[in-house]
Design a protein around this motif. Structure first.
Motif: not given
Lengths: 338, 532
Positions: B455, B408, B423, B129, B412, A43-48, B52
């Motif tokens: 986060r 990461i 970022w 995504t 998270r 999903a990647g780091d930015h995914a909600p 993405y």
């Protein structure tokens, strides 16, 4: 095949699924214990959060660990290794694409290693203590001591960067990229089957450096083992008897001494070959060789667990098959086992 | 058994292997541009509804066209690509796009409003995504067919359920997920009602200057001219080879095996600085490097401590000595190049002030904390420099290096104390970074918005409200004013240390030129590359 040999073969075969099961279990657990969330890989780091939650659900990560393992195992038995996040393809499809490249590299290296390593070991043992023996010992010791990645980088620096007599990394020059048809997946062979000799020579030229590096590493091991086995064999009483009977030196060396080390040598060669198939990881990384090692490394760094499990399983399977074949070879080569 | 003669003969023949060596060709094919780049980050492959990452977004930008794109000369302005013109209703709710006629897909079929509506609808329906870039406007699988619809063969109408800043909507349409795919091709190749997602991961169906010919993960991407493209590429074939090591990229460039090196490090750039054979092209990118200070750490709840750490760092020294020419000092959460960004840099190394602030916070002897960072250059070197800077004010920094995804994952899960990360905005509008760094409406584990502020436990309702207000503000000047205030406030109060912003520096061989680097990867263009 006699009943005894048949029983031996069946016993060896029966151990394969048990070993594979253990391999899958351990790899699966290590994969789940990794400090990387596999959902991020997809999903990647930015995914909600809703996308993260959905992907977690789709991957079955919301289930208890034993259930996850059971689902993986069930799919595995149906030949489904899942999909790779990195390549967006089925892992089985990826393995069919990447493994032949490793097979081509490792097999070429193995052929060279055997053809050079065995005679060197035999002659060094025959002329034990001579200048030739010392040179062989130093040469083989260096082969086992120098890390493969150092050797690979030095080769690239000398033959590619400085001398310019060898191509760089990869399997082909850009001009031929995507032109060789996928028949066996081994580019040199495929180019030959395609009848395009420009492609063939280009692919062969790209194969030389990584294969030579791997070959040197294995050759060092094979030479040292062959030498040690031969020294032991040549000190045997039957050799003294053979000499006393007046047999020629070559007959004593090859027929009597070498003939008696073949069983042990087969084990060494099988392990060396398996080691090449598995140990090509670093060589493939240095030479950007798109084999199973590079696939495994990339998958690990991307937490692509289906791919990691699939590749590990293939490497484990190769080990088992080679082990099985060397077991079978014993019974063919050694009359005492029959 | 092998005979001695056979064995020795075969051994001797294996010695002939070096004969296979041949001179490396010192030129790439004339009909191809060969670029070396790290392309092992690709996950969603090449479907614009899923793409993405940097490498696949860049490829998508050359395979597909969008309704509108930022003007390469001035990214604060938007220009029509597929859209000949567009109108926005006075209430800001209805966007009408007139589609350019005569645009052809790779298949030779004309691109119509139907394809545009389908492409945007599938992003919302698939909701992969990047789906949030469109679903954040209130579009969902149930309403999207009514809200995004054709009103003619070449007219598309987009209706918003609620008012949003016009530029915010338009910039989102210029993101990768705004790429227009050919509806007929996608549907003809769909499996399990996936709207062509699986097929489009490894194939293209666009109207861009190129089409996707081949992709081998972590090895290469090959693009070839789309025969029906409106503007034909000057060089018909683009080969992007995966070369992760910057040193290997430079070597390949010097040997003539590649035409362009895309990821050279500061060390490599230094060795070819001023060499006319390797002219560099530099373009500011929108990636920010920052340190997140988790407010679960008691010391970070004190505003004086946050300020002290910001005054402890020698930003200029890091940029000058560790990342010369690749990263520059930038202390706003909006990167330079994003409309609304301010260039204020209030923090400079001031050890005395930092120590005084720590004393004011009741920590005159400092404290000990762990900094997670990526285990690669330049992050390791920067972490060490910051460790030394912090030691000067009495703060002991334990460095914890890890793989990027490992760091990461820890962030998270809000398990870090301090973490250095990067970022980049998902789209060119200020809302992307403002929301990421400032918005945190619910600090609990059940929150629906868990980006950077969450986060870090940065729970500031006023800042969250400001993000929402700016996103809905129709007056661009008022909107920029909100962002300016927000950035200055953030610099002083937020538990983030904004360190640097990056440049992309591409080095081509002499005679190779025309690569247009975008501020975001999907704005990078290959079509004007020429080879002498």
């Amino acid at each position: 095949m006699t009943g005894h040999r048949l029983r031996q073969a069946l016993a060896s075969l029966a151990s394969v699924p048990v070993t594979l099961f253990g391999l899958v279990l351990v790899t699966f657990l290590i994969g789940r214990a990794m400090p990387i969330d596999p959902v991020i890989a997809i999903a990647g780091d930015h995914a909600p959060p809703d996308v993260i939650a959905r992907v977690r659900l789709e991957m079955g990560l919301d289930q208890p660990l034993p259930v996850q393992f059971w689902i993986y195992l069930r799919n595995l038995l149906h030949g489904d290794l899942g999909h790779s996040v990195m390549t967006s393809r089925a892992v089985t499809e990826d393995i069919a694409r990447f493994f032949p490249a490793t097979l081509e590299l490792a097999t070429t290296a193995m052929i060279v290693a055997v053809l050079l390593g065995v005679p060197l070991g035999v002659v060094a043992a025959w002329r034990q203590g001579s200048r030739f023996d010392h040179v062989v010992r130093v040469f083989s010791l260096a082969g086992q001591s120098v890390p493969v990645f150092v050797l690979g980088l030095v080769c690239l620096l000398v033959f590619y960067a400085k001398l310019g007599i060898a191509p760089g990394t990869g399997q082909l020059d850009v001009a031929y990229e995507g032109l060789v048809p996928h028949i066996t997946g081994m580019l040199v062979l495929d180019a030959a089957l395609d009848g395009d000799w420009d492609e063939f020579w280009d692919a062969a030229a790209h194969l030389v450096q990584p294969a030579a590096v791997l070959a040197y590493f294995s050759m060092a091991y094979i030479t040292r083992m062959t030498r040690a086995f031969m020294i032991e064999a040549l000190s045997g009483e039957y050799i003294v008897t053979a000499r006393a009977k007046g047999l020629s030196a070559s007959r004593i060396l090859w027929r009597h001494a070498f003939g008696n080390i073949t069983v042990r040598l087969v084990t060494v060669l099988a392990l060396a070959y398996a080691g090449l198939l598995e140990g090509a990881v670093i060589t493939e990384t240095v030479f950007s060789w798109p084999g199973i090692g590079l696939y495994l490394t990339g998958s690990l760094l991307n937490a692509d667990m289906n791919a990691v499990l699939g590749a590990t399983l293939v490497i484990g399977l190769v080990y088992l098959v080679l082990n099985l074949l060397s077991d079978l070879a014993y019974s063919l080569l050694d009359p005492r086992v029959r | 058994m092998l005979s001695r003669r056979t064995l020795l003969a075969a051994s001797a023949s294996s010695l002939a292997a070096p004969a296979l060596f041949r001179s490396a060709e010192a030129a790439t094919p004339k009909n191809a541009v060969v670029m070396a780049k790290a392309i092992d980050d690709i996950v969603g492959a090449f479907d614009p509804a899923q793409s993405y990452e940097f490498a696949n977004n860049e490829a998508c930008g050359n395979l597909y066209r969008k309704l509108i794109v930022p003007d390469p000369a001035d990214t604060s302005k938007l220009v029509g690509d597929l859209a000949e013109k567009w109108d926005v209703s006075k209430d800001g709710l209805v966007f009408t796009f007139q589609i350019r006629r005569g645009v052809l897909f790779d298949s030779g079929k004309p691109l119509t409003a139907e394809d545009v509506a389908f492409s945007l609808q599938r992003v919302v329906k698939l909701n992969l995504t990047p789906g949030f870039i469109l679903t954040q406007f209130g579009w969902n699988a149930d309403n999207v067919e009514k809200m995004i619809r054709t009103t003619g063969d070449y007219t598309v109408e987009l209706t918003l359920p609620a008012v949003q800043a016009t530029t915010f909507v338009l910039y989102c349409l210029s993101a990768t997920c705004g790429c227009v795919v050919e509806k007929a091709s996608a549907l003809a190749n769909q499996t399990n009602n996936d709207l062509g997602n699986a097929w489009l991961k490894t194939h293209s169906a666009g109207a861009g200057p190129y089409r996707l010919v081949d992709w081998q993960a972590s090895d290469h991407i090959i693009l070839e001219t789309n025969p029906h493209a409106a503007v034909k590429p000057r060089v018909p074939r683009v080969v992007i080879r995966h070369v992760a090591e910057p040193a290997a990229q430079l070597l390949a460039l010097k040997k003539g095996d590649i035409d362009v090196a895309r990821d050279l490090s500061a060390d490599q750039l230094k060795t070819i600085a001023g060499d006319a054979n390797y002219p560099p092209t530099r373009m500011g990118q929108l990636t920010s490097m920052y340190i997140s200070l988790n407010m679960a750490v008691p010391e970070f709840k004190k505003p004086e401590v946050l300020q002290a750490l910001k005054y402890a760092i020698d930003y200029e020294a890091i940029a000058k000595n560790i990342t010369p020419g690749l990263w520059f000092v930038w202390q706003s959460f909006l990167p330079k190049g994003v409309p609304g960004a301010i260039g204020d840099a209030p923090f400079k190394k001031d050890v005395a002030k930092a120590k005084a602030l720590l004393a004011q916070a009741g920590l005159p002897d400092g404290f000990t904390v762990t900094l997670d960072h990526f285990a690669r250059s330049p992050f390791s070197e920067i972490a060490q420099a910051i460790q030394a800077d912090m030691a000067a004010i009495g703060v002991k920094l334990n460095l914890q290096a890890g793989e990027q995804k490992q760091v990461i994952s820890k962030m998270r899960a809000r398990q870090h104390q301090m973490a250095m990360n990067t970022w980049f905005p998902d789209y060119l509008d200020a809302n992307s970074n403002a929301q990421a760094f400032c918005a945190n409406p619910d600090d609990s584990d059940a929150s629906k918005l868990r980006i950077l502020a969450w986060r870090t436990h940065f729970f500031d309702p006023a800042m969250t409200t400001a993000v929402d207000d700016a996103a809905k503000e129709l007056d661009p000047a008022k909107r920029n004013a909100i962002y300016a205030t927000m950035q200055r406030d953030f610099q002083q109060r937020a538990p983030f240390i904004m360190l640097l912003q990056n440049f992309e520096v591409d080095v081509a061989r002499k005679g190779v030129s025309g690569l247009s680097i975008g501020v975001l990867p999907d704005y990078t263009r290959y079509a004007q590359i020429v080879k002498a």
